[in-house]
Design a protein around this motif. Structure first.
Motif, mmCIF file in Angstrom:
data_model
loop_
_atom_site.group_PDB
_atom_site.id
_atom_site.type_symbol
_atom_site.label_atom_id
_atom_site.label_comp_id
_atom_site.label_asym_id
_atom_site.label_seq_id
_atom_site.Cartn_x
_atom_site.Cartn_y
_atom_site.Cartn_z
ATOM 1 N N GLY A 41 0.812 -1.205 0.000
ATOM 2 C CA GLY A 41 0.000 0.000 0.000
ATOM 3 C C GLY A 41 0.849 1.258 0.000
ATOM 4 O O GLY A 41 1.888 1.324 0.669
ATOM 5 N N VAL A 42 0.426 2.248 -0.778
ATOM 6 C CA VAL A 42 1.067 3.563 -0.804
ATOM 7 C C VAL A 42 -0.035 4.591 -0.561
ATOM 8 O O VAL A 42 -0.887 4.791 -1.420
ATOM 9 C CB VAL A 42 1.760 3.844 -2.155
ATOM 10 C CG1 VAL A 42 2.450 5.203 -2.123
ATOM 11 C CG2 VAL A 42 2.752 2.743 -2.493
ATOM 12 N N PRO A 43 -0.065 5.217 0.607
ATOM 13 C CA PRO A 43 -1.157 6.131 0.946
ATOM 14 C C PRO A 43 -1.400 7.187 -0.125
ATOM 15 O O PRO A 43 -0.472 7.845 -0.603
ATOM 16 C CB PRO A 43 -0.668 6.780 2.253
ATOM 17 C CG PRO A 43 0.228 5.753 2.859
ATOM 18 C CD PRO A 43 0.929 5.112 1.695
ATOM 19 N N GLY A 44 -2.648 7.282 -0.548
ATOM 20 C CA GLY A 44 -3.039 8.328 -1.472
ATOM 21 C C GLY A 44 -2.810 8.034 -2.935
ATOM 22 O O GLY A 44 -3.087 8.874 -3.796
ATOM 23 N N GLU A 45 -2.302 6.835 -3.279
ATOM 24 C CA GLU A 45 -2.085 6.514 -4.687
ATOM 25 C C GLU A 45 -2.178 5.008 -4.907
ATOM 26 O O GLU A 45 -2.440 4.239 -3.980
ATOM 27 C CB GLU A 45 -0.735 7.042 -5.170
ATOM 28 C CG GLU A 45 0.465 6.502 -4.403
ATOM 29 C CD GLU A 45 1.752 7.208 -4.832
ATOM 30 O OE1 GLU A 45 2.603 6.538 -5.424
ATOM 31 O OE2 GLU A 45 1.888 8.426 -4.573
ATOM 32 N N GLU A 46 -1.973 4.603 -6.147
ATOM 33 C CA GLU A 46 -2.078 3.199 -6.513
ATOM 34 C C GLU A 46 -1.059 2.354 -5.754
ATOM 35 O O GLU A 46 0.050 2.810 -5.471
ATOM 36 C CB GLU A 46 -1.843 3.057 -8.027
ATOM 37 C CG GLU A 46 -2.061 1.668 -8.571
ATOM 38 C CD GLU A 46 -1.885 1.603 -10.084
ATOM 39 O OE1 GLU A 46 -1.813 0.482 -10.621
ATOM 40 O OE2 GLU A 46 -1.814 2.681 -10.718
#
Length: 315
Positions: A41-46
């Motif tokens: 997971g990468v907060p705020g993006e894909e």
């Protein structure tokens, strides 16, 4: 321990030698477990992806590549793919080299496609369309140009400026290359079409493929991604780098199998069978061929060994 940066890795992997090294590795006794594939997971993006790809030739060499794919890096003007390859002795386990993984990946991926093209593209292929403007684009042109007499290169990308930049770089190297905006028109005249994107929607329609065309699908490495449509699968003879990888990870193969458009038994060959002669490759000039690669750890190992032995003088 040898440490090779991006430039040193590139210099140690010339196209003809790399293509032959990969062919030899596919014909060898290399052990290649299914690669580890993890979503991050990468907060705020894909989401990003972490790949771990081990392989070894018993008693000779062992290695593992760690690769990360961050699609959001495009918005930061950074490469989407980065990684490192660790090469060790297959006899003692001692570490031998650390090799730039991104450059190794880019070159071995293009070399594997060119190797497949040696069996699947028409021998007189002269025009190539590349869809995508990442670091693989220029590599694909140079690699395929090593195995086929390509005279004209066309580059399409969602970002027209990025496509023109790749075309300009190719022209500096002496290639007849130009950026195009009409993807369909360029696909209809191309002998070889290479796609190297992170697209989740088909970029190339099978209806566009002329008799004798070869469709080389390099990107779309997850089941949710796709670069070709069902009609391309219906019209083409389908080949893959490895059946295990393609049928579990490649959206261009997984999705048609799931919908019933493609049966697993319809896959004509994997790259090892082309190299060994178990499958004869292209059967006639009018045949439309499709090659889907998701990457194989033995390709990385072949490139790493070639780089190590070239630089260290161990050949």
């Amino acid at each position: 321990m040898l440490v090779l940066n991006e430039e040193q890795t590139r210099a140690a992997l010339p196209w003809p030698e790399l293509i032959e090294a990969i062919a030899a590795m596919f014909a060898s006794e290399c052990v290649m477990p299914v690669r580890h594939h993890h979503e991050m997971g990468v907060p705020g993006e894909e989401n990003a992806t972490l790949l771990l790809m081990p392989a070894w030739v018993p008693g000779r060499y062992a290695g593992v590549k760690m690769v990360s794919v961050f699609p959001g890096n495009a918005q930061r003007s950074l490469p989407a793919i980065s990684g490192t390859f660790l090469l060790s002795s297959g006899a003692t386990g001692g570490m031998l080299a650390v090799i730039d993984g991104a450059e190794l990946t880019a070159r071995r991926t293009a070399a594997a496609s060119a190797l497949a093209g040696r069996y699947l593209a028409r021998p007189n292929a002269e025009e190539m369309l590349v869809c995508g403007t990442g670091r693989l684009s220029l590599n694909l042109m140079l690699a395929h140009g090593t195995t086929r007499p390509i005279k004209r290169y066309r580059i399409w990308g969602r970002n027209a400026q990025a496509a023109e930049k790749i075309a300009a770089e190719a022209r500096v190297l002496g290639l007849d290359a130009r950026a195009v905006t009409d993807r369909e028109a360029s696909a209809r005249t191309a002998d070889i079409i290479s796609c190297a994107t992170l697209s989740s929607e088909p970029l190339v329609s099978g209806e566009w493929l002329k008799p004798g065309a070869h469709l080389d699908l390099v990107g779309a490495f997850k089941p949710s991604m796709r670069e070709s449509d069902d009609e391309a699968i219906r019209r083409a003879s389908v080949h893959v780098d490895t059946r295990a990888g393609a049928t579990s990870e490649a959206g261009d193969i997984v999705q048609p199998i799931k919908s019933g458009v493609l049966d697993v038994n319809d896959i004509q060959s994997e790259l090892a069978e082309l190299v060994s002669g178990a499958h004869g490759g292209r059967s006639h000039d009018e045949e439309i061929t499709l090659f889907k690669s998701v990457g194989a750890a033995l390709e990385d190992l072949a490139g790493a060994i070639l780089a190590y032995e070239t630089v260290a003088g161990r050949k």
